[in-house]
Design a protein around this motif. Structure first.
Motif, PDB file in Angstrom:
ATOM      1  N   ASN A 309       0.228  -0.928   0.201  1.00  0.00           N
ATOM      2  CA  ASN A 309      -0.308   0.072   0.340  1.00  0.00           C
ATOM      3  C   ASN A 309       0.884   1.090   0.215  1.00  0.00           C
ATOM      4  N   ILE A 310       2.136   1.024   0.245  1.00  0.00           N
ATOM      5  CA  ILE A 310       2.909   2.220   0.170  1.00  0.00           C
ATOM      6  C   ILE A 310       3.776   2.336  -0.606  1.00  0.00           C
ATOM      7  N   ARG A 311       3.834   1.606  -1.516  1.00  0.00           N
ATOM      8  CA  ARG A 311       4.131   1.764  -2.629  1.00  0.00           C
ATOM      9  C   ARG A 311       2.862   2.575  -3.710  1.00  0.00           C
ATOM     10  N   ILE A 312       2.314   1.630  -3.523  1.00  0.00           N
ATOM     11  CA  ILE A 312       1.079   2.435  -4.383  1.00  0.00           C
ATOM     12  C   ILE A 312       0.725   3.905  -4.243  1.00  0.00           C
ATOM     13  N   PHE A 313       1.379   3.904  -2.868  1.00  0.00           N
ATOM     14  CA  PHE A 313       0.781   5.671  -2.847  1.00  0.00           C
ATOM     15  C   PHE A 313       2.056   6.133  -3.237  1.00  0.00           C
ATOM     16  N   LEU A 314       3.316   5.885  -3.553  1.00  0.00           N
ATOM     17  CA  LEU A 314       4.563   6.622  -3.581  1.00  0.00           C
ATOM     18  C   LEU A 314       4.494   6.587  -4.560  1.00  0.00           C
ATOM     19  N   MET A 315       3.653   5.615  -5.456  1.00  0.00           N
ATOM     20  CA  MET A 315       3.619   5.986  -7.059  1.00  0.00           C
ATOM     21  C   MET A 315       2.668   6.249  -7.452  1.00  0.00           C
ATOM     22  N   TYR A 316       1.594   6.826  -7.042  1.00  0.00           N
ATOM     23  CA  TYR A 316       0.482   7.781  -7.701  1.00  0.00           C
ATOM     24  C   TYR A 316       0.926   9.219  -7.189  1.00  0.00           C
ATOM     25  N   VAL A 317       0.160   9.198  -6.058  1.00  0.00           N
ATOM     26  CA  VAL A 317      -0.056  10.368  -4.814  1.00  0.00           C
ATOM     27  C   VAL A 317       0.693  11.422  -5.642  1.00  0.00           C
ATOM     28  N   PRO A 318       1.852  11.762  -5.901  1.00  0.00           N
ATOM     29  CA  PRO A 318       2.915  12.529  -6.732  1.00  0.00           C
ATOM     30  C   PRO A 318       2.358  13.169  -8.158  1.00  0.00           C
ATOM     31  N   LEU A 319       1.533  12.166  -8.769  1.00  0.00           N
ATOM     32  CA  LEU A 319       1.001  12.590 -10.039  1.00  0.00           C
ATOM     33  C   LEU A 319      -0.159  12.877 -10.139  1.00  0.00           C
ATOM     34  N   MET A 320      -1.306  12.535  -8.991  1.00  0.00           N
ATOM     35  CA  MET A 320      -3.106  13.477  -9.314  1.00  0.00           C
ATOM     36  C   MET A 320      -3.236  13.777  -7.571  1.00  0.00           C
ATOM     37  N   GLY A 321      -2.161  13.256  -6.625  1.00  0.00           N
ATOM     38  CA  GLY A 321      -2.603  14.277  -5.648  1.00  0.00           C
ATOM     39  C   GLY A 321      -3.452  13.143  -4.265  1.00  0.00           C
ATOM     40  N   LEU A 322      -3.390  13.146  -3.549  1.00  0.00           N
ATOM     41  CA  LEU A 322      -4.246  12.866  -2.419  1.00  0.00           C
ATOM     42  C   LEU A 322      -5.814  11.669  -2.825  1.00  0.00           C
ATOM     43  N   LYS A 323      -6.584  13.040  -2.727  1.00  0.00           N
ATOM     44  CA  LYS A 323      -8.182  12.946  -3.064  1.00  0.00           C
ATOM     45  C   LYS A 323      -7.918  12.524  -4.965  1.00  0.00           C
ATOM     46  N   THR A 324      -7.741  12.189  -5.625  1.00  0.00           N
ATOM     47  CA  THR A 324      -7.402  12.089  -7.166  1.00  0.00           C
ATOM     48  C   THR A 324      -6.999  10.365  -6.720  1.00  0.00           C
ATOM     49  N   PHE A 325      -5.975  10.072  -6.151  1.00  0.00           N
ATOM     50  CA  PHE A 325      -5.574   9.275  -6.302  1.00  0.00           C
ATOM     51  C   PHE A 325      -6.582   7.820  -5.273  1.00  0.00           C
ATOM     52  N   MET A 326      -7.247   8.370  -4.113  1.00  0.00           N
ATOM     53  CA  MET A 326      -8.410   8.358  -2.847  1.00  0.00           C
ATOM     54  C   MET A 326      -9.871   7.565  -4.335  1.00  0.00           C
ATOM     55  N   VAL A 327     -10.118   8.449  -4.998  1.00  0.00           N
ATOM     56  CA  VAL A 327     -10.605   7.589  -5.837  1.00  0.00           C
ATOM     57  C   VAL A 327     -10.587   7.317  -7.136  1.00  0.00           C
ATOM     58  N   TYR A 328      -9.143   7.413  -7.622  1.00  0.00           N
ATOM     59  CA  TYR A 328      -8.288   6.279  -8.146  1.00  0.00           C
ATOM     60  C   TYR A 328      -8.624   4.782  -7.931  1.00  0.00           C
ATOM     61  N   TYR A 329      -7.735   4.588  -6.630  1.00  0.00           N
ATOM     62  CA  TYR A 329      -7.793   3.259  -6.461  1.00  0.00           C
ATOM     63  C   TYR A 329      -9.299   2.214  -5.834  1.00  0.00           C
ATOM     64  N   LEU A 330     -10.143   3.156  -5.482  1.00  0.00           N
ATOM     65  CA  LEU A 330     -11.207   2.215  -4.932  1.00  0.00           C
ATOM     66  C   LEU A 330     -12.204   2.302  -5.993  1.00  0.00           C
ATOM     67  N   PHE A 331     -11.842   2.262  -6.975  1.00  0.00           N
ATOM     68  CA  PHE A 331     -12.534   2.991  -8.218  1.00  0.00           C
ATOM     69  C   PHE A 331     -11.750   1.954  -8.889  1.00  0.00           C
ATOM     70  N   ALA A 332     -10.414   1.712  -9.395  1.00  0.00           N
ATOM     71  CA  ALA A 332     -10.016   0.340  -9.339  1.00  0.00           C
ATOM     72  C   ALA A 332     -10.497  -1.050  -8.572  1.00  0.00           C
ATOM     73  N   ARG A 333     -10.596  -0.360  -7.406  1.00  0.00           N
ATOM     74  CA  ARG A 333     -10.214  -2.087  -6.410  1.00  0.00           C
ATOM     75  C   ARG A 333     -11.837  -2.555  -6.305  1.00  0.00           C
ATOM     76  N   TYR A 334     -12.882  -1.883  -7.463  1.00  0.00           N
ATOM     77  CA  TYR A 334     -14.067  -2.174  -7.198  1.00  0.00           C
ATOM     78  C   TYR A 334     -14.717  -3.147  -8.301  1.00  0.00           C
ATOM     79  N   ILE A 335     -13.650  -1.977  -9.704  1.00  0.00           N
ATOM     80  CA  ILE A 335     -14.000  -2.573 -10.984  1.00  0.00           C
ATOM     81  C   ILE A 335     -13.274  -4.485 -10.458  1.00  0.00           C
ATOM     82  N   GLU A 336     -12.137  -4.833  -9.978  1.00  0.00           N
ATOM     83  CA  GLU A 336     -11.365  -5.882  -9.389  1.00  0.00           C
ATOM     84  C   GLU A 336     -12.100  -6.744  -8.253  1.00  0.00           C
ATOM     85  N   ALA A 337     -13.038  -6.130  -7.862  1.00  0.00           N
ATOM     86  CA  ALA A 337     -13.882  -7.120  -6.531  1.00  0.00           C
ATOM     87  C   ALA A 337     -15.053  -7.587  -7.309  1.00  0.00           C
ATOM     88  N   SER A 338     -15.638  -6.220  -8.492  1.00  0.00           N
ATOM     89  CA  SER A 338     -16.613  -7.030  -9.168  1.00  0.00           C
ATOM     90  C   SER A 338     -16.077  -7.952 -10.536  1.00  0.00           C
TER      91      SER A 338
END
Length: 450
Positions: A309-338
């Motif tokens: 989780n730290i690795r994913i955080f460090l990879m994406y937060v600098p590119l899109m910011g924390l709020k956008t990353f959280m939406v991005y991550y949860l959206f991707a996880r929802y696709i995966e879970a489905s």
């Protein structure tokens, strides 16, 4: 004159046989749940030998529950299915042996189809001789390589194009695809179908935990139980959402209705399954993983989950910011879970669901599984779980060989009049909702009139 030496009386007598013999009725009471001394013991049978696992089950590498599910039963075919190196494991079993089946006792339990059991064991021997349990390392290398490419592509998409709507959606889809394919791959590794060595399988499974963010021990604990007793309530953890969120199968749903239990409006469960099921497993899996790792002191596995989780955080937060990353991550996880929920359950929810009836291995797996028509897309999209029947009969078989075993299994089913169910992918997915609707109606009928 001293007497002439000769063979002693002791040497000429046969060595007494101290082996105890048991009937199936005597073995069946040692389930760990009964009353009295014998009822609290756990015995099982493997190749006609009777083993007392009353203490060993607590140390069983595959988990204490999976081996306990066969207490008082014949575990011969389950043992063969789960252990690639049977000779090695039997050395650990030897001190646990307390006797054998009496000579007048059938190889399989009286309640089981003796001819089917014998034919399946011949089929398994044929499968082994054909080399269908041997992995193709190049195949799995390509599988792993394409996962790494997908994972890199998800990050590169956002890095190069930014976090506007289109690259956001494309990146999230690539991330979810990489994680889903990684889930199918770790499934292979966990079943010892990539490496025949259990040592290397466990090491590589740990390495994948760093890429996926999960606990291999937790996964094995759950998934081994599912394979041991699929669709058996209280033994298959995949039925864990019954009866909290969903009600599965006619038998369990009717029973729930008669007890006047209503945790959810089950007659509408086919309407909310697609949304609620993936939404529920995201936090459930994370919390269950942390709880399991903490309880069993799997600190290194918990560390790998945190570092992921730290690795994913460090990879994406600098590119899109924390709020956008959280939406991005949860959206991707929802696709995966489905993706995971629909594919993993399309072969099981529409099938028979009941309590454990102690059926033979083949009947247990065939009642609980079905196949999907093969295609290159279906193979990739489902991680070869379009051959769920063969996978359940031979869980250590590498997925690239499942299609080769299918004609043999089909012939066995035809010979014994067992339905070998296969359907299109869309039909399999739609059958989940159809079955949930039927189960909900059975619950409602019993709830109102039972």
């Amino acid at each position: 004159m001293p007497p002439q030496s000769g063979p002693s009386k002791e040497k000429s007598e046969p060595v007494p046989d101290f082996t105890q013999h048991f009937t199936w009725e005597e073995i069946a009471i040692h389930t760990g749940w009964g009353h009295g001394t014998s009822g609290k013991d756990r015995w099982l049978v493997i190749d006609r030998k009777v083993y007392d696992i009353s203490k060993f089950y607590l140390m069983h590498p595959g988990g204490k529950r999976v081996i306990s599910h066969y207490a008082g039963q014949d575990a011969t075919d389950a043992f063969a299915a789960f252990h690639p190196n049977k000779a090695l494991v039997k050395t650990y079993l030897k001190p646990l042996q307390v006797g054998e089946l009496a000579p007048d006792q059938s190889t399989s339990e009286p309640s089981k189809n003796k001819l089917l059991v014998e034919d399946f064991r011949e089929l398994r021997a044929t499968v082994e001789k054909m080399g269908l349990l041997q992995p193709n390392y190049f195949f799995f290398f390509l599988i792993f390589l394409h996962i790494l490419v997908l994972d890199a592509a998800s990050w590169l998409t956002v890095w190069y194009f930014g976090a506007s709507l289109v690259p956001f959606l494309v990146g999230a889809a690539l991330f979810a695809t990489a994680q889903t394919q990684l889930n199918w791959f770790q499934h292979d590794v966990g079943h010892f179908s990539v490496f025949r060595s259990t040592k290397w399988s466990r090491r590589f499974h740990l390495a994948l935990a760093a890429l996926k963010g999960f606990s291999p021990s937790w996964w094995n604990h759950l998934h081994n139980q599912h394979h041991a007793k699929p669709n058996c309530f209280r033994k298959d953890p995949d039925l864990g959402f019954h009866p909290v969120l969903f009600s599965f199968g006619k038998i369990l749903s009717t029973e729930l209705g008669k007890k006047k239990k209503k945790f959810m409006p089950y007659n509408h469960q086919h309407k909310y399954f697609g949304f609620l099921a993936p939404f529920a497993i995201i936090p459930f899996f994370q919390l269950a993983l942390i709880y399991f790792a903490t309880k069993h002191k799997k600190w290194f596995e918990l560390f790998l989950t945190v570092t992921y989780n730290i690795r994913i955080f460090l990879m994406y937060v600098p590119l899109m910011g924390l709020k956008t990353f959280m939406v991005y991550y949860l959206f991707a996880r929802y696709i995966e879970a489905s993706w995971f929920i629909w594919i993993s359950q399309m072969n099981h929810i529409p099938m028979h669901i009941d309590y454990d009836r102690n059926l033979d291995w083949v009947s247990t797996q065939l009642e609980a599984t079905c196949n999907v028509h093969q295609s290159l897309f279906n193979d990739w999209f489902t991680g070869h779980l379009d051959f769920q029947i063969e996978h359940h009969l031979f869980p250590t078989m590498p997925r690239h060989n499942l299609w080769k075993a299918a004609p043999l299994v089909k012939s066995l089913c035809t010979k014994h009049g067992i339905e070998y169910k296969t359907k299109t992918l869309l039909t399999a997915l739609a059958d989940i909702l159809r079955t949930l609707k039927d189960s909900g109606e059975h619950w409602l009928e019993a709830y109102l009139h039972g």
